[in-house]
Design an enzyme around this catalytic site. Structure first.
Site, PDB file in Angstrom:
ATOM      1  N   LYS A   1       0.801  -1.229   0.000  1.00 32.14           N
ATOM      2  CA  LYS A   1       0.000   0.000   0.000  1.00 32.14           C
ATOM      3  C   LYS A   1       0.837   1.285   0.000  1.00 32.14           C
ATOM      4  CE  LYS A   1      -4.262  -1.748   2.036  1.00 32.14           C
ATOM      5  NZ  LYS A   1      -5.293  -1.532   3.062  1.00 32.14           N
TER       6      LYS A   1
ATOM      7  N   ASP B   1      -9.898   3.119   2.083  1.00 31.21           N
ATOM      8  CA  ASP B   1     -10.037   2.589   3.451  1.00 31.21           C
ATOM      9  C   ASP B   1     -10.606   3.687   4.361  1.00 31.21           C
ATOM     10  OD1 ASP B   1      -9.086   0.003   2.996  1.00 31.21           O
ATOM     11  OD2 ASP B   1      -6.999   0.584   3.314  1.00 31.21           O
TER      12      ASP B   1
HETATM   13  P1  NAP Z   1       0.804  -2.341   9.482  1.00 33.55           P
HETATM   14  O1  NAP Z   1       1.063  -1.135   8.658  1.00 33.55           O
HETATM   15  O2  NAP Z   1       1.775  -3.457   9.510  1.00 33.55           O
HETATM   16  O3  NAP Z   1       0.594  -1.827  11.003  1.00 33.55           O
HETATM   17  C1  NAP Z   1       0.375  -2.728  12.042  1.00 33.55           C
HETATM   18  C2  NAP Z   1       0.201  -1.982  13.363  1.00 33.55           C
HETATM   19  O4  NAP Z   1      -0.153  -2.952  14.357  1.00 33.55           O
HETATM   20  C3  NAP Z   1       1.448  -1.281  13.856  1.00 33.55           C
HETATM   21  O5  NAP Z   1       1.082  -0.077  14.447  1.00 33.55           O
HETATM   22  C4  NAP Z   1       2.010  -2.253  14.886  1.00 33.55           C
HETATM   23  O6  NAP Z   1       2.632  -1.614  15.978  1.00 33.55           O
HETATM   24  C5  NAP Z   1       0.753  -2.893  15.433  1.00 33.55           C
HETATM   25  N1  NAP Z   1       1.007  -4.251  15.923  1.00 33.55           N
HETATM   26  C6  NAP Z   1       1.462  -5.308  15.207  1.00 33.55           C
HETATM   27  N2  NAP Z   1       1.543  -6.392  15.988  1.00 33.55           N
HETATM   28  C7  NAP Z   1       1.151  -6.003  17.227  1.00 33.55           C
HETATM   29  C8  NAP Z   1       1.041  -6.666  18.483  1.00 33.55           C
HETATM   30  N3  NAP Z   1       1.351  -7.977  18.616  1.00 33.55           N
HETATM   31  N4  NAP Z   1       0.610  -5.976  19.552  1.00 33.55           N
HETATM   32  C9  NAP Z   1       0.296  -4.664  19.423  1.00 33.55           C
HETATM   33  N5  NAP Z   1       0.395  -3.965  18.265  1.00 33.55           N
HETATM   34  C10 NAP Z   1       0.810  -4.636  17.179  1.00 33.55           C
HETATM   35  O7  NAP Z   1      -0.592  -3.012   9.106  1.00 33.55           O
HETATM   36  P2  NAP Z   1      -1.901  -2.312   8.481  1.00 33.55           P
HETATM   37  O8  NAP Z   1      -1.838  -2.340   7.014  1.00 33.55           O
HETATM   38  O9  NAP Z   1      -2.081  -0.986   9.147  1.00 33.55           O
HETATM   39  O10 NAP Z   1      -3.048  -3.355   8.910  1.00 33.55           O
HETATM   40  C11 NAP Z   1      -3.433  -3.519  10.265  1.00 33.55           C
HETATM   41  C12 NAP Z   1      -4.624  -4.485  10.354  1.00 33.55           C
HETATM   42  O11 NAP Z   1      -5.767  -3.932   9.694  1.00 33.55           O
HETATM   43  C13 NAP Z   1      -4.380  -5.850   9.671  1.00 33.55           C
HETATM   44  O12 NAP Z   1      -4.936  -6.842  10.494  1.00 33.55           O
HETATM   45  C14 NAP Z   1      -5.161  -5.741   8.367  1.00 33.55           C
HETATM   46  O13 NAP Z   1      -5.604  -7.018   7.922  1.00 33.55           O
HETATM   47  C15 NAP Z   1      -6.326  -4.881   8.786  1.00 33.55           C
HETATM   48  N6  NAP Z   1      -6.957  -4.143   7.660  1.00 33.55           N
HETATM   49  C16 NAP Z   1      -8.268  -4.361   7.400  1.00 33.55           C
HETATM   50  C17 NAP Z   1      -8.909  -3.648   6.392  1.00 33.55           C
HETATM   51  C18 NAP Z   1     -10.385  -3.874   6.131  1.00 33.55           C
HETATM   52  O14 NAP Z   1     -10.868  -3.478   5.068  1.00 33.55           O
HETATM   53  N7  NAP Z   1     -11.123  -4.472   7.048  1.00 33.55           N
HETATM   54  C19 NAP Z   1      -8.196  -2.722   5.627  1.00 33.55           C
HETATM   55  C20 NAP Z   1      -6.849  -2.518   5.922  1.00 33.55           C
HETATM   56  C21 NAP Z   1      -6.229  -3.237   6.942  1.00 33.55           C
HETATM   57  P3  NAP Z   1       4.174  -1.093  15.938  1.00 33.55           P
HETATM   58  O15 NAP Z   1       4.154   0.198  15.168  1.00 33.55           O
HETATM   59  O16 NAP Z   1       4.496  -0.914  17.380  1.00 33.55           O
HETATM   60  O17 NAP Z   1       4.959  -2.186  15.271  1.00 33.55           O
END
Ligand code: NAP
Length: 292
Positions: free
Chosen positions: A75, A111
């Site tokens: 993304k 999103d």
């Molecule tokens: P990303 O950029 O990798 O960000 C992940 C975030 O989660 C970071 O802030 C990270 O914290 C935190 N994190 C990861 N593991 C963790 C843990 N064990 N405990 C606490 N915090 C944790 O991912 P993203 O693209 O933002 O996506 C995040 C989630 O949203 C995913 O599950 C994705 O599938 C979902 N999503 C859903 C939709 C939908 O349409 N429903 C759309 C987009 C994304 P740090 O910064 O401290 O590493």
């Protein structure tokens, strides 16, 4: 090529790229939409490893693509290959919807407004202005959520493990950063009108986990949204329901971001119920497949 040209196309090719991509629910959702609209359009998932988005997008453009959805981990990367970056994608720093316009890719972020539509389906968002909106996480999805809450006039609080990422996102939306596990968190949570999980807690290896601290209390009428959609009923949503919250599943947010992408590409009003039904059936089928 703009929306008008897209509308006149009798055939259109759309794709979703990411890595891995085989789990994506987008193909069933978009194919159901094209069928309901009577459009002879196709939608295919293409695995694209990180670092390869540029060549993949050039190839898809040559193949006659109209639109491309983008999922993890591309993304951010796709922004460097866009001819035009829409303001929302620029602010969030991530794009999930690409449209071929005059031979180049226009990158947008649905999103953000997708979450906005899911929220508006459940509550009168004008009543949320001035209230606290809390986001767990500070990645791309969290940024889309934080800007959405800011747009609706909420006071954004970002809770994240990494203070640099958390502080940066909070600053970009004029909000407040709280460290993960911060003692003041239960008090802030108890005031929040909207609470969103934008971390992977609850899915995959983290299934059964929730960002809510032990003993958390939620404000009356609080809306809780989990962006995780596999499983649909996460531990976070289960606990939030038990605390009296109204909930929005990640599947509903997936639906609305797809609705906005489809309308952008086809110029047609999206068949929302057909898309929602296709997602629900895919999830039920997937769950049955896991059981048997
Ligand atoms: P990303 O950029 O990798 O960000 C992940 C975030 O989660 C970071 O802030 C990270 O914290 C935190 N994190 C990861 N593991 C963790 C843990 N064990 N405990 C606490 N915090 C944790 O991912 P993203 O693209 O933002 O996506 C995040 C989630 O949203 C995913 O599950 C994705 O599938 C979902 N999503 C859903 C939709 C939908 O349409 N429903 C759309 C987009 C994304 P740090 O910064 O401290 O590493």
């Amino acid at each position: 090529m703009g929306v008008k040209a897209a509308v006149m196309r009798s055939r259109g090719k759309c794709f979703v790229i990411g890595y891995p991509i085989s789990h994506s629910l987008s193909p069933v959702m978009f194919r159901a939409a094209f069928a309901a609209l009577g459009l002879d359009w196709t939608y295919r998932a293409v695995p694209v490893p990180p670092g390869r988005a540029g060549e993949a997008l050039a190839e898809l453009a040559r193949a006659g693509a109209v639109g491309v959805n983008v999922t993890m981990p591309l993304k951010q990367e796709v922004l460097t290959h866009a001819a035009v970056i829409a303001p929302r994608a620029q602010l969030v720093g991530a794009a999930n919807t690409l449209t071929l316009v005059d031979g180049g890719w226009e990158a947008d972020n649905t999103d953000w407004p997708g979450l906005g539509r899911a929220l508006a389906e459940l509550v009168d968002v004008t009543g949320l202005a001035g209230r606290v909106g809390l986001v767990f996480g500070a990645g791309g999805a969290a940024a889309a959520a934080a800007f959405c809450l800011k747009e609706d006039g909420l006071r954004v609080v970002v809770v994240n493990r990494d203070p640099a990422r958390g502080g940066d996102l909070a600053g970009r939306v004029g909000g407040r950063y709280l460290p993960w596990g911060e003692p003041a968190l239960p008090e802030v949570l108890a005031q929040a009108a909207v609470v969103i999980n934008a971390t992977p807690l609850g899915m995959g290896d983290l299934k059964g986990q929730s960002p809510l601290p032990a003993g958390a209390v939620l404000a009356p009428g609080c809306v809780v949204c989990d962006l995780v959609y596999h499983p649909v009923e996460t531990e976070f949503l289960r606990r939030a329901r038990a605390l009296g919250a109204r909930v929005i599943t990640g599947l509903e947010v997936l639906l609305w971001q797809g609705v906005l992408a489809l309308e952008r590409w086809t110029g047609r009003k999206a068949p929302v119920e057909a898309m929602r039904r296709a997602l629900a059936e895919a999830v039920e089928g997937g769950q049955r497949a896991c059981v048997t």
